[in-house]
Motif scaffolding. Structure first.
Motif, PDB file in Angstrom:
ATOM      1  N   ARG A 258       0.855  -1.203   0.168  1.00 21.47           N
ATOM      2  CA  ARG A 258      -0.090  -0.131   0.074  1.00 21.47           C
ATOM      3  C   ARG A 258       0.950   1.156  -0.084  1.00 21.47           C
ATOM      4  N   TYR A 259       0.504   2.395  -0.558  1.00 21.41           N
ATOM      5  CA  TYR A 259       0.960   3.607  -0.488  1.00 21.41           C
ATOM      6  C   TYR A 259      -0.096   4.770  -0.729  1.00 21.41           C
ATOM      7  N   ALA A 260       0.357   5.764  -0.418  1.00 22.82           N
ATOM      8  CA  ALA A 260      -0.540   6.850  -0.076  1.00 22.82           C
ATOM      9  C   ALA A 260      -0.100   7.899  -1.202  1.00 22.82           C
ATOM     10  N   PRO A 261      -0.831   7.836  -2.534  1.00 22.67           N
ATOM     11  CA  PRO A 261      -0.539   8.675  -3.551  1.00 22.67           C
ATOM     12  C   PRO A 261      -0.807  10.127  -3.462  1.00 22.67           C
ATOM     13  N   VAL A 262       0.069  11.225  -3.741  1.00 25.77           N
ATOM     14  CA  VAL A 262      -0.150  12.794  -3.514  1.00 25.77           C
ATOM     15  C   VAL A 262      -0.300  13.375  -4.880  1.00 25.77           C
ATOM     16  N   ASP A 263      -1.322  14.091  -4.907  1.00 27.73           N
ATOM     17  CA  ASP A 263      -1.854  14.845  -6.141  1.00 27.73           C
ATOM     18  C   ASP A 263      -0.679  15.808  -6.682  1.00 27.73           C
ATOM     19  N   PRO A 264      -0.291  15.701  -7.773  1.00 29.27           N
ATOM     20  CA  PRO A 264       0.817  16.342  -8.229  1.00 29.27           C
ATOM     21  C   PRO A 264       0.582  17.974  -7.818  1.00 29.27           C
ATOM     22  N   ALA A 265      -0.889  18.559  -7.892  1.00 23.99           N
ATOM     23  CA  ALA A 265      -1.170  19.979  -7.678  1.00 23.99           C
ATOM     24  C   ALA A 265      -0.877  20.192  -6.361  1.00 23.99           C
ATOM     25  N   ASP A 266      -0.935  19.082  -5.174  1.00 23.20           N
ATOM     26  CA  ASP A 266      -0.574  19.364  -3.780  1.00 23.20           C
ATOM     27  C   ASP A 266       0.990  19.535  -3.700  1.00 23.20           C
TER      28      ASP A 266
ATOM     29  N   ALA B 141       8.224  15.390   3.682  1.00 21.19           N
ATOM     30  CA  ALA B 141       7.767  14.125   2.827  1.00 21.19           C
ATOM     31  C   ALA B 141       6.251  14.249   2.562  1.00 21.19           C
ATOM     32  N   LEU B 142       5.713  14.166   1.437  1.00 21.41           N
ATOM     33  CA  LEU B 142       4.456  14.372   1.281  1.00 21.41           C
ATOM     34  C   LEU B 142       3.863  13.234   0.700  1.00 21.41           C
ATOM     35  N   THR B 143       2.463  12.842   1.132  1.00 21.03           N
ATOM     36  CA  THR B 143       1.713  11.834   0.750  1.00 21.03           C
ATOM     37  C   THR B 143       0.346  12.241   0.710  1.00 21.03           C
ATOM     38  N   GLY B 144      -0.634  11.550   0.241  1.00 23.67           N
ATOM     39  CA  GLY B 144      -1.549  11.719   0.284  1.00 23.67           C
ATOM     40  C   GLY B 144      -2.216  11.178   1.667  1.00 23.67           C
ATOM     41  N   ALA B 145      -3.743  11.311   1.813  1.00 26.02           N
ATOM     42  CA  ALA B 145      -4.237  11.027   3.076  1.00 26.02           C
ATOM     43  C   ALA B 145      -4.774   9.544   3.142  1.00 26.02           C
ATOM     44  N   GLU B 146      -4.885   9.027   1.708  1.00 27.08           N
ATOM     45  CA  GLU B 146      -5.318   7.567   2.021  1.00 27.08           C
ATOM     46  C   GLU B 146      -4.446   6.754   1.344  1.00 27.08           C
ATOM     47  N   THR B 147      -4.238   5.445   1.693  1.00 27.64           N
ATOM     48  CA  THR B 147      -3.531   4.487   1.361  1.00 27.64           C
ATOM     49  C   THR B 147      -4.430   3.370   0.326  1.00 27.64           C
ATOM     50  N   PHE B 148      -3.362   2.821  -0.689  1.00 28.33           N
ATOM     51  CA  PHE B 148      -4.130   2.083  -1.899  1.00 28.33           C
ATOM     52  C   PHE B 148      -3.149   1.165  -2.083  1.00 28.33           C
TER      53      PHE B 148
ATOM     54  N   VAL C 199      -2.450  -1.104  -5.660  1.00 26.57           N
ATOM     55  CA  VAL C 199      -2.466  -0.831  -7.072  1.00 26.57           C
ATOM     56  C   VAL C 199      -3.958  -1.296  -7.623  1.00 26.57           C
ATOM     57  N   ALA C 200      -4.429  -2.399  -6.944  1.00 26.79           N
ATOM     58  CA  ALA C 200      -5.859  -2.817  -7.240  1.00 26.79           C
ATOM     59  C   ALA C 200      -6.892  -2.053  -6.906  1.00 26.79           C
ATOM     60  N   GLU C 201      -6.831  -1.383  -5.581  1.00 24.07           N
ATOM     61  CA  GLU C 201      -7.679  -0.501  -5.113  1.00 24.07           C
ATOM     62  C   GLU C 201      -7.645   0.754  -5.819  1.00 24.07           C
ATOM     63  N   GLN C 202      -6.275   1.148  -6.297  1.00 25.88           N
ATOM     64  CA  GLN C 202      -6.409   2.465  -7.144  1.00 25.88           C
ATOM     65  C   GLN C 202      -7.130   2.366  -8.717  1.00 25.88           C
ATOM     66  N   VAL C 203      -6.871   1.167  -9.017  1.00 27.46           N
ATOM     67  CA  VAL C 203      -7.634   0.762 -10.396  1.00 27.46           C
ATOM     68  C   VAL C 203      -8.922   0.718 -10.121  1.00 27.46           C
ATOM     69  N   ARG C 204      -9.686   0.306  -9.070  1.00 31.76           N
ATOM     70  CA  ARG C 204     -11.130   0.265  -8.733  1.00 31.76           C
ATOM     71  C   ARG C 204     -11.752   1.470  -8.788  1.00 31.76           C
ATOM     72  N   VAL C 205     -10.869   2.508  -8.187  1.00 34.54           N
ATOM     73  CA  VAL C 205     -11.385   4.003  -7.992  1.00 34.54           C
ATOM     74  C   VAL C 205     -11.322   4.495  -9.342  1.00 34.54           C
ATOM     75  N   LEU C 206     -10.228   4.197 -10.146  1.00 39.92           N
ATOM     76  CA  LEU C 206     -10.289   5.065 -11.729  1.00 39.92           C
ATOM     77  C   LEU C 206     -11.569   4.324 -12.501  1.00 39.92           C
ATOM     78  N   ALA C 207     -11.640   3.059 -12.317  1.00 37.54           N
ATOM     79  CA  ALA C 207     -12.678   2.317 -13.288  1.00 37.54           C
ATOM     80  C   ALA C 207     -13.779   2.892 -12.807  1.00 37.54           C
ATOM     81  N   GLU C 208     -14.119   3.072 -11.665  1.00 36.69           N
ATOM     82  CA  GLU C 208     -15.618   3.826 -11.184  1.00 36.69           C
ATOM     83  C   GLU C 208     -15.552   5.009 -11.652  1.00 36.69           C
TER      84      GLU C 208
ATOM     85  N   ARG D 158       1.796   7.361   5.555  1.00 37.90           N
ATOM     86  CA  ARG D 158       1.208   8.575   5.419  1.00 37.90           C
ATOM     87  C   ARG D 158       1.615   9.635   6.345  1.00 37.90           C
ATOM     88  N   THR D 159       1.721  10.847   5.655  1.00 39.72           N
ATOM     89  CA  THR D 159       2.276  11.913   6.604  1.00 39.72           C
ATOM     90  C   THR D 159       1.223  13.067   6.522  1.00 39.72           C
TER      91      THR D 159
END
Length: 146
Positions: A19-27, A47-54, A56-65, A114-115
């Motif tokens: 799992r990892y916490a992707p951070v938006d490039p805009a952030d 150290a920058l991270t997003g607030a949610e951990t995923f 890869v399969a969970e990320q793909v599910r979000v994108l697919a939705e 996460r940070t």
């Protein structure tokens, strides 16, 4: 994900349960602007991270939705396989080594780091991965012919 989606219509998963916490490039850009123009940031490391951990399969599910289309996720035998697929003409050796090492370290991390740095510095929560997907949905739809 985009090169694999565009070329083959699926996403390779080099991290499995990791799992990892992707951070938006805009952030990232907002923090960089603050650090470069504000007081008190000289010599600091953030150290920058997003607030949610995923996974890869969970990320793909979000994108697919978000784009309204199922996306297949395929496991890879080794992280090096994912690098070879992503860079069929070959990646610079330092980049390939860094990616393989990153995937190797990520696979056993089933919690994810996460940070609170983005929220602390910007006085707002980081943008979510779903927000990012929504903003870029047209790019993924075009890549998939949706």
């Amino acid at each position: 994900m985009l090169p694999t989606l565009r070329e083959a219509g699926y996403v390779l998963d080099p991290a499995g349960p990791g799992r990892y916490a992707p951070v938006d490039p805009a952030d990232i850009a907002a923090v960089a602007a603050l650090a470069l123009t504000g007081d008190g940031h000289q010599g600091q490391e953030y150290a920058l991270t997003g607030a949610e951990t995923f996974t890869v399969a969970e990320q793909v599910r979000v994108l697919a939705e978000v784009i309204g289309r199922a996306i297949e996720v395929r496991a890879v035998a080794t992280p090096a396989e994912a690098v070879r697929f992503r860079f069929p003409g070959g990646a610079p050796p330092a980049l390939a080594e860094a990616l393989v090492e990153g995937f190797r370290l990520m696979r056993p991390d089933t919690v994810g780091v996460r940070t609170d740095t983005v929220e602390r510095l910007l006085a707002r929560k980081p943008r979510t991965f779903a927000d990012w997907c929504t903003e870029h949905a047209d790019v993924f739809r075009r890549a998939l012919g949706v």
